[in-house]
Design a protein around this motif. Structure first.
Motif, PDB file in Angstrom:
ATOM      1  N   SER A   1       0.591  -0.980  -0.015  1.00 57.32           N
ATOM      2  CA  SER A   1       0.257   0.313  -0.161  1.00 57.32           C
ATOM      3  C   SER A   1       0.580   0.910  -0.136  1.00 57.32           C
ATOM      4  CB  SER A   1      -0.677  -0.109   1.511  1.00 57.32           C
ATOM      5  OG  SER A   1       0.241  -0.160   2.400  1.00 57.32           O
TER       6      SER A   1
ATOM      7  N   HIS B   1      -5.769   1.184  -7.564  1.00 55.73           N
ATOM      8  CA  HIS B   1      -6.755   1.227  -6.503  1.00 55.73           C
ATOM      9  C   HIS B   1      -6.145  -0.459  -6.252  1.00 55.73           C
ATOM     10  CE1 HIS B   1     -10.584   3.306  -8.046  1.00 55.73           C
ATOM     11  NE2 HIS B   1      -9.714   3.747  -7.813  1.00 55.73           N
ATOM     12  N   LYS B   2      -5.854  -1.262  -6.397  1.00 52.84           N
ATOM     13  CA  LYS B   2      -5.187  -2.721  -5.897  1.00 52.84           C
ATOM     14  C   LYS B   2      -3.939  -2.449  -4.871  1.00 52.84           C
ATOM     15  CE  LYS B   2      -2.049  -3.622  -9.522  1.00 52.84           C
ATOM     16  NZ  LYS B   2      -2.191  -2.108 -10.656  1.00 52.84           N
ATOM     17  N   ARG B   3      -3.320  -1.010  -5.054  1.00 53.39           N
ATOM     18  CA  ARG B   3      -2.833  -0.467  -3.903  1.00 53.39           C
ATOM     19  C   ARG B   3      -3.377  -0.664  -2.505  1.00 53.39           C
ATOM     20  NH1 ARG B   3       2.436  -0.334  -4.299  1.00 53.39           N
ATOM     21  NH2 ARG B   3       3.601  -0.693  -6.000  1.00 53.39           N
ATOM     22  N   ARG B   4      -4.800   0.047  -2.480  1.00 52.99           N
ATOM     23  CA  ARG B   4      -5.109   0.665  -1.542  1.00 52.99           C
ATOM     24  C   ARG B   4      -5.402  -0.451  -0.275  1.00 52.99           C
ATOM     25  NH1 ARG B   4     -10.983   3.079  -4.134  1.00 52.99           N
ATOM     26  NH2 ARG B   4      -9.811   5.186  -4.153  1.00 52.99           N
TER      27      ARG B   4
ATOM     28  N   VAL C   1      -6.998  -0.840   1.846  1.00 52.83           N
ATOM     29  CA  VAL C   1      -8.068  -1.917   2.264  1.00 52.83           C
ATOM     30  C   VAL C   1      -8.182  -2.874   1.464  1.00 52.83           C
ATOM     31  CG1 VAL C   1     -10.797  -2.056   3.117  1.00 52.83           C
ATOM     32  CG2 VAL C   1      -9.238  -0.323   4.283  1.00 52.83           C
ATOM     33  N   GLN C   2      -8.810  -4.290   1.597  1.00 54.32           N
ATOM     34  CA  GLN C   2      -9.131  -4.708  -0.011  1.00 54.32           C
ATOM     35  C   GLN C   2     -10.140  -6.226   1.636  1.00 54.32           C
ATOM     36  OE1 GLN C   2      -9.005  -4.776  -2.744  1.00 54.32           O
ATOM     37  NE2 GLN C   2      -6.959  -2.800  -2.264  1.00 54.32           N
ATOM     38  N   SER C   3     -10.347  -6.697   1.422  1.00 54.07           N
ATOM     39  CA  SER C   3     -11.027  -7.829   1.921  1.00 54.07           C
ATOM     40  C   SER C   3     -10.601  -8.383   2.924  1.00 54.07           C
ATOM     41  CB  SER C   3     -12.052  -9.273   0.586  1.00 54.07           C
ATOM     42  OG  SER C   3     -11.397  -9.553  -0.209  1.00 54.07           O
ATOM     43  N   ASN C   4      -9.192  -8.802   2.113  1.00 55.14           N
ATOM     44  CA  ASN C   4      -8.108  -9.980   2.917  1.00 55.14           C
ATOM     45  C   ASN C   4      -7.625  -9.151   4.331  1.00 55.14           C
ATOM     46  OD1 ASN C   4      -6.750  -8.370   1.347  1.00 55.14           O
ATOM     47  ND2 ASN C   4      -5.039 -10.156   0.534  1.00 55.14           N
TER      48      ASN C   4
ATOM     49  N   TYR D   1     -13.262   6.620  -2.037  1.00 57.92           N
ATOM     50  CA  TYR D   1     -12.118   5.358  -1.116  1.00 57.92           C
ATOM     51  C   TYR D   1     -13.537   4.878   0.216  1.00 57.92           C
ATOM     52  CZ  TYR D   1      -8.468   2.786   0.993  1.00 57.92           C
ATOM     53  OH  TYR D   1      -7.472   2.005   1.480  1.00 57.92           O
TER      54      TYR D   1
ATOM     55  N   HIS E   1     -15.920   2.160  -1.051  1.00 57.86           N
ATOM     56  CA  HIS E   1     -15.085   1.119  -1.476  1.00 57.86           C
ATOM     57  C   HIS E   1     -15.319   1.092   0.257  1.00 57.86           C
ATOM     58  CE1 HIS E   1     -12.339  -2.077  -2.017  1.00 57.86           C
ATOM     59  NE2 HIS E   1     -10.727  -1.844  -1.601  1.00 57.86           N
TER      60      HIS E   1
ATOM     61  N   VAL F   1     -16.141  -2.946   2.226  1.00 57.33           N
ATOM     62  CA  VAL F   1     -16.016  -4.212   2.586  1.00 57.33           C
ATOM     63  C   VAL F   1     -15.965  -4.465   3.619  1.00 57.33           C
ATOM     64  CG1 VAL F   1     -13.413  -5.045   2.564  1.00 57.33           C
ATOM     65  CG2 VAL F   1     -14.216  -3.867   0.840  1.00 57.33           C
TER      66      VAL F   1
END
Ligand SMILES: C[S@@+](CC[C@H](N)C(=O)[O-])C[C@H]1O[C@@H](n2cnc3c(N)ncnc32)[C@H](O)[C@@H]1O
Length: 225
Positions: free
Chosen positions: A8, A138-141, A143-146, A170, A173, A177
Motif C-alpha cells: 500500500s 486501486h489494487k494498492r489501496r 483496504v481489501q477484503s483480506n 474510497y 469502497h 468491504v
C-alpha cells in the motif's frame, strides 16, 4: 506462482530534518520496536497492562500523540513506514513526556500478521490511508477484503475498527468491504458513515484535504462479542 506482493506504499524516504534524525538516534531505544517473527508481549513492552489501540500509517504522528496524551488509560502502538514521520512523532513524545506509545517502522500488514496476537486489540485506527486515486492503482489501496479479515482477527470481541478518508469513492469502497464481513457491525445509526468521534483529532492529511474542498467520511465498526 506469482509471489509478488502488492504493497500500500512506496518507500520514498523524503527529506529528514536533523532534529528528526537526532530524535530517532536518541529515542528509538525507548519507543521503537523491531519487526520479527515473535508475537509481542504487551505488558513487557509497555511496562504495564492496559487496553491496546493500533494506529496504521500515523503520518507525522500529531494525532497519535494527542490521543495518547488525552487517553492515558490506553496503550498505543503506531505503525508507519515513513522515517521523517517517525522522527516527528518521537520529538512530540519526548516534549509531552508521553510513555504509552510504542512504534514500529515497518509494513503494518506484516506487523499485524506476525507480531500481534489474535483477539488482542480493543481498537484499530486507519486515518486517511493513501487514496491511490487512479483506477489502475486501486489494487494498492490497503483496504481489501483480506486486510479486513486480518484486522478483524486481531480485534478482541467487542473491539472496534475506525477508518476515515477524504476520498468519497474510497469511503464507498471501505464501507462495502466492511459491510460484507460477517463479524463486523456498523456503529453508524443510518448504516453508513459516522460523525468524527471526539477522541479523533483532525489529522495533517485531513487538513490538507479540507483545504482542497474535500469532504471527510468516518467509518466505525465493532467486532461481534
Ligand atoms: C495519506 S498518509 C496519512 C497520514 C496520517 N494518518 C494523517 O492523516 O495525516 C498515509 C500514511 O500511511 C503510511 N502507510 C501506507 N501504507 C502503510 C503500511 N502498509 N504500513 C505502514 N504505514 C503505511 C504512509 O507512509 C503514509 O504516511
Amino acid at each position: 506462482m506469482n509471489t509478488h506482493k502488492i504493497r500500500s506504499f512506496i518507500r520514498r524516504q523524503g527529506r529528514i530534518t536533523p532534529g528528526q534524525q537526532g530524535a530517532i538516534e536518541r529515542l528509538w531505544p525507548k519507543y521503537g520496536l523491531e519487526y520479527n517473527n515473535k508475537v509481542i508481549n504487551y505488558s513487557e513492552i509497555f511496562d504495564r497492562k492496559a487496553p491496546l489501540i493500533v494506529e496504521i500509517g500515523f503520518g507525522n504522528g500529531d494525532s497519535l500523540a494527542k490521543m495518547a496524551a488525552n487517553q492515558s488509560e490506553n496503550n498505543y502502538l503506531g505503525i508507519e513506514v515513513h522515517k521523517p514521520g517517525i522522527g516527528h512523532l518521537l520529538l512530540q513524545l519526548e516534549q509531552l513526556e508521553i510513555n504509552n506509545v510504542r512504534i514500529f517502522n515497518h509494513d503494518a500488514v506484516e506487523i499485524l500478521e506476525h507480531n500481534i496476537a489474535d483477539n488482542s486489540l480493543i481498537g484499530i485506527h486507519l486515518f486517511f490511508p493513501d487514496p491511490w486515486p487512479k483506477k489502475r492503482h486501486h489494487k494498492r489501496r490497503i483496504v481489501q477484503s483480506n486486510f479486513i479479515d486480518l484486522i478483524t482477527r486481531k480485534l478482541q470481541p467487542g473491539g472496534y475498527f475506525h477508518a476515515a478518508t477524504d476520498w468519497h469513492d474510497y469511503a464507498e469502497h471501505i464501507l462495502k468491504v466492511l459491510q460484507k464481513h460477517p463479524a463486523l457491525i456498523n456503529q453508524s445509526s443510518d448504516g453508513m458513515y459516522c460523525e468524527r468521534p471526539d477522541y479523533r483529532p483532525v489529522t495533517k492529511f485531513e487538513r490538507r484535504g479540507l483545504a482542497l474542498g474535500h469532504g471527510v467520511w468516518d467509518l466505525l465498526f465493532k467486532k461481534t462479542g
